[in-house]
Design an enzyme around this catalytic site. Structure first.
Site, PDB file in Angstrom:
ATOM      1  N   LYS A  22      39.823 124.387  79.845  1.00 34.65           N
ATOM      2  CA  LYS A  22      41.443 124.837  80.048  1.00 34.65           C
ATOM      3  C   LYS A  22      41.573 125.436  81.580  1.00 34.65           C
ATOM      4  O   LYS A  22      40.771 125.853  82.193  1.00 34.65           O
ATOM      5  CB  LYS A  22      41.662 125.875  78.796  1.00 34.65           C
TER       6      LYS A  22
ATOM      7  N   ARG B 270      35.312 124.174  70.069  1.00 34.93           N
ATOM      8  CA  ARG B 270      35.967 122.945  70.195  1.00 34.93           C
ATOM      9  C   ARG B 270      35.867 122.426  71.642  1.00 34.93           C
ATOM     10  O   ARG B 270      36.381 122.954  72.473  1.00 34.93           O
ATOM     11  CB  ARG B 270      37.443 123.067  69.588  1.00 34.93           C
TER      12      ARG B 270
END
Ligand code: PMM
Length: 285
Positions: A225, A264
Site C-alpha cells: 500500500k 492479506r
C-alpha cells in the site's frame, strides 16, 4: 495469533497455530498493486496455482477495485470476473474467499464454494449482506469503511483514529448481530488506506491492541500500500509498487507478533515464511 473460534472456518485453517496468509488475486483493471494483471482467466488461474504451491492458506478473489478514486463496476461485470474463476480455483482444492460488497455476489460465491466473504464495507454498502452471511453461516471479514472509493479520502477525519475505528467497528458488529450474524462468524479489519492517511495507518498499527479489545480475530491488509511506498521513497517519490514486498513481509512479521489472525498479501512465499518464524519464536520449546 488470535485463537478465538471462528464459526464456519474449515477445520484445517482453524487448527493452525500461526497467522494465516491470504493471497490476493484482483481480477480488476486498476487495483492498488495488481490491477490489470489478472483480468485474463488463464493468467489468474496460473497465479492461483503458484500461490497454492507457495503455501497460501486462503486465496482472496476480488472483481471490483477499491483503490482511492475507483468508480464502481456493474454487478454483472463483477459476477463474470469472479464466479467462473472461483469455481476453477475451488476445483484446485484451495480455500477461497471473495472480496465483495454485494450481497448477491456473496451469495453466489458461497454456492460456488467460497469459504469466506471479505467485505471492505463491513456490510454498509449493501444492507442485504448481513442476512446473506447470517443464513450461510460462513466467516465474514468486516472491514472499517466510511464510504466508496470515489470519495473516501474526503472523510479521513478522526478525533483519535484508533478509538474512532474501534468504536465504528464495534457499531458495525452490533449492526451485523441485529441482522442475525453470529459474533463467532466475524473477523475485523482496521481497513488500512480506506478513508485513512499514512499517519492514520501507522497509528492504527502502533495501537493495534486497542482494536484487539473488540475480542475478534483481526485481519491486516497492508500489502504494497501507498503508506509503505511513501515510507521507503526518496525525494518525495514513493517507492514503486513492485519494490514494496520486503516491507510488506516486515509488516507481516510485526502483525503476527501483535497477534493478527491473518494478513492479506500479494506475494505469498515471504509472508508465509515470516508467519512461520514468528510462530516458532513464540513457541516455548
Ligand atoms: N484492501 C484492499 C482490498 N480489499 N480487504 C480487506 N479485508 N482489507 C484490506 O485492507 C483490503 C481489502 C485494497 O488493496 P488491493 O487493491 O491491493 O487489493
Amino acid at each position: 495469533m488470535d485463537s478465538s473460534r471462528i464459526l464456519g472456518l474449515p477445520d484445517s485453517l482453524g487448527q493452525l497455530d500461526r497467522t494465516l496468509v491470504m493471497g490476493i488475486i484482483n481480477v480488476t483493471t486498476d487495483s492498488f498493486s495488481d490491477g490489470g494483471q489478472h483480468l485474463d482467466f488463464d493468467v489468474a488461474l496460473k497465479r492461483a496455482k503458484a500461490m497454492i504451491d507457495e503455501g497460501v492458506d486462503i486465496i482472496d478473489l476480488g472483481g471490483e477495485s477499491t483503490r482511492p478514486g475507483a468508480e464502481r463496476i456493474s454487478e454483472q461485470v463483477e459476477r463474470t470476473r469472479v464466479i467462473p474463476l472461483l469455481r476453477e480455483i475451488v476445483g484446485l482444492g484451495a480455500f477461497v474467499s471473495v472480496d465483495t460488497m454485494r450481497a448477491s455476489i456473496a451469495e453466489e460465491a458461497i454456492s460456488a464454494g467460497a469459504v469466506l466473504i471479505n467485505d471492505v464495507s463491513g456490510g454498509l454498502a449493501d444492507s442485504a449482506m448481513g442476512e446473506v452471511i447470517a443464513a450461510a453461516r460462513v466467516p465474514y471479514i468486516a472491514m472499517h469503511w466510511r464510504g466508496h472509493s470515489d470519495h473516501m479520502q474526503s472523510v479521513a477525519h478522526y478525533g483519535q483514529v484508533t478509538h474512532d475505528v474501534r468504536d465504528e467497528l464495534a457499531a458495525r458488529i452490533d449492526g451485523l448481530l441485529i441482522q442475525g450474524v453470529e459474533l463467532e462468524q466475524i473477523i475485523i479489519d482496521p481497513g488500512l488506506g480506506f478513508a485513512k492517511t499514512s499517519s492514520h495507518n501507522w497509528a492504527l498499527l502502533h495501537d493495534l491492541k486497542e482494536i484487539k479489545e473488540l475480542n475478534r480475530p483481526i485481519l491486516i491488509g497492508a500489502s504494497r500500500k501507498h503508506f509503505l511506498g511513501e515510507l521507503l521513497g526518496a525525494d518525495g517519490i514513493d517507492r514503486p509498487l513492485d519494490q514494496r514486498d520486503d516491507a510488506t513481509v516486515a509488516l507481516t512479521a510485526m502483525a503476527a507478533q501483535a497477534g493478527a489472525w491473518g494478513v492479506r498479501v500479494h506475494e505469498v512465499r515471504g509472508n508465509r515464511d515470516a508467519v512461520a518464524v514468528v510462530s516458532r519464536w513464540q513457541r516455548k520449546k
